[in-house]
Scaffold this motif. Structure first.
Motif, PDB file in Angstrom:
ATOM      1  N   ILE A 308      11.272  -9.206   2.344  1.00 24.00           N
ATOM      2  CA  ILE A 308      11.197  -8.023   1.479  1.00 24.00           C
ATOM      3  C   ILE A 308      10.897  -8.384   0.038  1.00 24.00           C
ATOM      4  O   ILE A 308      10.139  -7.680  -0.649  1.00 24.00           O
ATOM      5  CB  ILE A 308      12.531  -7.236   1.532  1.00 24.00           C
ATOM      6  N   GLY A 309      11.487  -9.496  -0.420  1.00 27.08           N
ATOM      7  CA  GLY A 309      11.392  -9.818  -1.840  1.00 27.08           C
ATOM      8  C   GLY A 309      12.518  -9.137  -2.594  1.00 27.08           C
ATOM      9  O   GLY A 309      13.376  -8.463  -2.012  1.00 27.08           O
ATOM     10  N   MET A 310      12.502  -9.260  -3.906  1.00 32.89           N
ATOM     11  CA  MET A 310      13.597  -8.751  -4.718  1.00 32.89           C
ATOM     12  C   MET A 310      13.265  -7.465  -5.454  1.00 32.89           C
ATOM     13  O   MET A 310      14.087  -6.962  -6.226  1.00 32.89           O
ATOM     14  CB  MET A 310      14.030  -9.825  -5.731  1.00 32.89           C
ATOM     15  N   HIS A 311      12.087  -6.900  -5.218  1.00 35.47           N
ATOM     16  CA  HIS A 311      11.673  -5.763  -6.038  1.00 35.47           C
ATOM     17  C   HIS A 311      11.468  -4.472  -5.237  1.00 35.47           C
ATOM     18  O   HIS A 311      11.927  -3.414  -5.654  1.00 35.47           O
ATOM     19  CB  HIS A 311      10.403  -6.112  -6.817  1.00 35.47           C
ATOM     20  N   ASP A 318      11.187  -3.327   8.335  1.00 34.53           N
ATOM     21  CA  ASP A 318      11.525  -4.723   8.023  1.00 34.53           C
ATOM     22  C   ASP A 318      12.459  -5.330   9.062  1.00 34.53           C
ATOM     23  O   ASP A 318      12.519  -6.559   9.214  1.00 34.53           O
ATOM     24  CB  ASP A 318      12.190  -4.825   6.638  1.00 34.53           C
ATOM     25  N   ARG A 319      13.202  -4.496   9.774  1.00 27.70           N
ATOM     26  CA  ARG A 319      14.238  -5.009  10.677  1.00 27.70           C
ATOM     27  C   ARG A 319      13.657  -5.926  11.752  1.00 27.70           C
ATOM     28  O   ARG A 319      14.265  -6.948  12.090  1.00 27.70           O
ATOM     29  CB  ARG A 319      14.986  -3.840  11.331  1.00 27.70           C
ATOM     30  N   ALA A 320      12.483  -5.586  12.281  1.00 31.17           N
ATOM     31  CA  ALA A 320      11.879  -6.403  13.340  1.00 31.17           C
ATOM     32  C   ALA A 320      11.535  -7.804  12.854  1.00 31.17           C
ATOM     33  O   ALA A 320      11.427  -8.737  13.659  1.00 31.17           O
ATOM     34  CB  ALA A 320      10.624  -5.714  13.875  1.00 31.17           C
ATOM     35  N   LYS A 321      11.371  -7.972  11.534  1.00 30.51           N
ATOM     36  CA  LYS A 321      11.020  -9.272  10.958  1.00 30.51           C
ATOM     37  C   LYS A 321      12.244 -10.015  10.435  1.00 30.51           C
ATOM     38  O   LYS A 321      12.109 -11.099   9.875  1.00 30.51           O
ATOM     39  CB  LYS A 321      10.024  -9.078   9.808  1.00 30.51           C
ATOM     40  N   MET A 322      13.419  -9.431  10.621  1.00 28.67           N
ATOM     41  CA  MET A 322      14.649 -10.022  10.075  1.00 28.67           C
ATOM     42  C   MET A 322      15.697 -10.175  11.175  1.00 28.67           C
ATOM     43  O   MET A 322      16.724  -9.497  11.186  1.00 28.67           O
ATOM     44  CB  MET A 322      15.174  -9.152   8.934  1.00 28.67           C
ATOM     45  N   PRO A 323      15.454 -11.077  12.127  1.00 32.83           N
ATOM     46  CA  PRO A 323      16.361 -11.202  13.279  1.00 32.83           C
ATOM     47  C   PRO A 323      17.771 -11.627  12.904  1.00 32.83           C
ATOM     48  O   PRO A 323      18.740 -11.175  13.538  1.00 32.83           O
ATOM     49  CB  PRO A 323      15.676 -12.252  14.154  1.00 32.83           C
ATOM     50  N   TYR A 324      17.911 -12.481  11.886  1.00 33.87           N
ATOM     51  CA  TYR A 324      19.258 -12.944  11.526  1.00 33.87           C
ATOM     52  C   TYR A 324      20.080 -11.796  10.946  1.00 33.87           C
ATOM     53  O   TYR A 324      21.238 -11.586  11.330  1.00 33.87           O
ATOM     54  CB  TYR A 324      19.198 -14.096  10.523  1.00 33.87           C
ATOM     55  N   THR A 325      19.475 -11.020  10.051  1.00 34.67           N
ATOM     56  CA  THR A 325      20.180  -9.876   9.472  1.00 34.67           C
ATOM     57  C   THR A 325      20.555  -8.875  10.557  1.00 34.67           C
ATOM     58  O   THR A 325      21.678  -8.349  10.574  1.00 34.67           O
ATOM     59  CB  THR A 325      19.295  -9.196   8.411  1.00 34.67           C
TER      60      THR A 325
END
Length: 475
Positions: A308-311, A318-325
């Motif tokens: 995602i970045g910080m901005h 985004d969830r599909a790209k963030m398996p750990y989260t």
């Protein structure tokens, strides 16, 4: 005179014993019941119940088969006086439950696919919460009211067509009543009252306080219905209440319609209560777990930076790209197990289940058949499905390559026909809130991680998180 009184007492006791023994025999004729401690007439298994944690006494195999047989709704005397079988999420059953559940799901889906989707509502509300957290300037806060208000405003925008200002005194009062009601429903006295409500309802006690809290919430819902009625336009529904009013108008010639003002108020209360407390409780417990395991928070922030970045604000895609989260959020839900006892089901007919017989027929002291509690916590902590069932271990939901791994026994929203209607909404909220907050803030405990106590403060109908303070420090 004294002899006559003594004789009367003796005869009354003798008659009571005969009635109890008769009821016991009638119950025993029902067939082969599931294994468990032998019940005592009238008291049942009360003496085997742990007063300080009733849930621990009921850990038996969950009933997941024969959905139609177990689709009835059991009684919850602690709140039955408020609901009287109306509403859609928890208290109704039979055809009423089917009609109102189907309607509620349709409305929620329609609002999720409208011009301004539910995801946008969540993102906007997360933005208001971040402003509130910035205003704390890193000072210690108790997060309950912050999280209740922001989560509640999401469901408020659906059912009432508006959000409330965080400083609105009525809104704050409502949040406190919902939180207090959930705590009261989870106290040991509530479980005992649910067992013996037909007797205890005639005595003073804390159940009267819970009744008053829920009645106050009902009064608020009724006032919102009146506001909607005063400016109602059937061609332009603004919220859930308007959609329900349309159905009332369409069915006005049907005296048996389930679309009436009582079901409107109580169905809306179901959505308002559940849509506020369960997600905010999970977030509050999640903060505590992340402070106890700061390495997990660090890995989430690393994934946020990569994807995602910080901005820009997080979004559901985004969830599909963030398996750990995603795995961490699932593990928080598993460990938290917000409603472990579940709302009671009831057999709809005489039921044979795995060699046992569960009767629907009534007995002398029981108004209906067999109640079944779907003990979600028992499967969420089963070592057959989770390697370290009593530990916080996000890898339960990751495969060897680090990809998110589904688990069919993840049933925090219950299963079968009574699965929570707000599941999709809750999942969106949890992902967007956790990522939005951790993108901007670090969670700082007032005590070292090793000293953080994550044990349930209360465990009954719900698992209640400990009361704690934390600091939110901007990155």
């Amino acid at each position: 005179m004294a002899l006559g009184v003594a004789l009367s007492i003796f005869l009354a006791l003798l008659l009571s014993c005969l009635l109890i023994l008769t009821s016991w025999k009638l119950t025993s004729k029902g067939g082969k019941l599931p294994p468990g401690p032998a019940p005592i007439p009238f008291l049942g298994n009360l003496l085997q119940v742990h007063i300080d944690g009733p849930l621990q006494s009921f850990l038996k195999e969950a009933l997941v088969d024969q959905a139609d047989d177990f689709s009835g709704r059991g009684e919850m005397p602690t709140i039955e006086k408020n609901f009287q079988g109306h509403g859609n999420l928890g208290m109704s059953s039979g055809e009423r439950w089917k009609i109102l559940r189907r309607f509620s799901l349709t409305v929620l889906r329609n609002f999720g696919m409208g011009k301004w989707s539910i995801e946008e509502r969540i993102k906007e509300e997360a933005g208001y919460l971040l402003e509130e957290f910035h205003n704390t300037k890193g000072a210690p806060i108790e997060p309950t009211l912050y999280l209740s208000r922001t989560v509640s405003n999401v469901i408020c925008s659906v059912v009432f067509g508006k959000r409330f200002d965080y400083e609105d005194e009525l809104f704050q009062s409502l949040m406190k009543m919902i939180n207090e009601s959930f705590v009261e429903m989870s106290m040991p006295w509530a479980q005992l009252y649910d067992m013996y409500g037909r007797v205890l309802q005639y005595f003073p006690g804390r159940h009267n306080h819970l009744y008053t809290l829920i009645e106050n919430l009902k009064d608020f819902i009724a006032s919102r219905v009146k506001i909607n009625e005063a400016s109602f336009d059937p061609s332009d529904p603004r919220d859930f209440i308007d959609c329900f009013l349309i159905k009332i108008y369409e069915d006005k010639s049907n005296p048996h319609s389930e679309f009436n003002l009582k079901n409107l108020v109580l169905t809306t209360l179901n959505l308002f209560f559940a849509g506020t407390e369960t997600v905010s409780s999970t977030l509050r417990y999640g903060f505590l777990l992340l402070m106890k395991y700061p390495e997990v928070e660090a890995k989430i922030l690393e994934e946020i930076n990569q994807v995602i970045g910080m901005h820009r604000a997080p979004k559901l895609d985004d969830r599909a790209k963030m398996p750990y989260t995603d795995a961490v959020i699932h593990e928080i839900q598993r460990v938290t197990d917000v409603v472990p006892l579940g709302v009671p089901h009831n057999v709809t007919r005489d039921t044979h289940f795995r060699g046992y017989f569960l009767p629907k027929s009534k007995t002398l002291f029981v108004s209906q058949g067999t109640d079944v509690y779907p003990l979600i916590g028992s499967v969420l902590r089963d070592p057959k499905y989770f390697r370290y069932p009593d530990a916080f271990y996000p890898q339960h939901f990751l495969d060897e390559q680090g990809h998110f791994k589904k688990n069919d026994t993840f049933v925090v929203f219950s299963s079968g026909k009574h699965r929570c209607v707000g599941e999709a909404l809750a999942n969106m909220e949890l992902f967007i809130y956790f990522t939005s907050i951790l993108q901007k803030f670090s969670l700082r405990s007032l005590v070292p991680p090793a000293e953080i106590d994550i044990a349930h403060r209360i465990s009954g109908f719900g698992n209640i998180a400990p009361i704690y303070k934390l600091c939110l420090v901007a990155h």
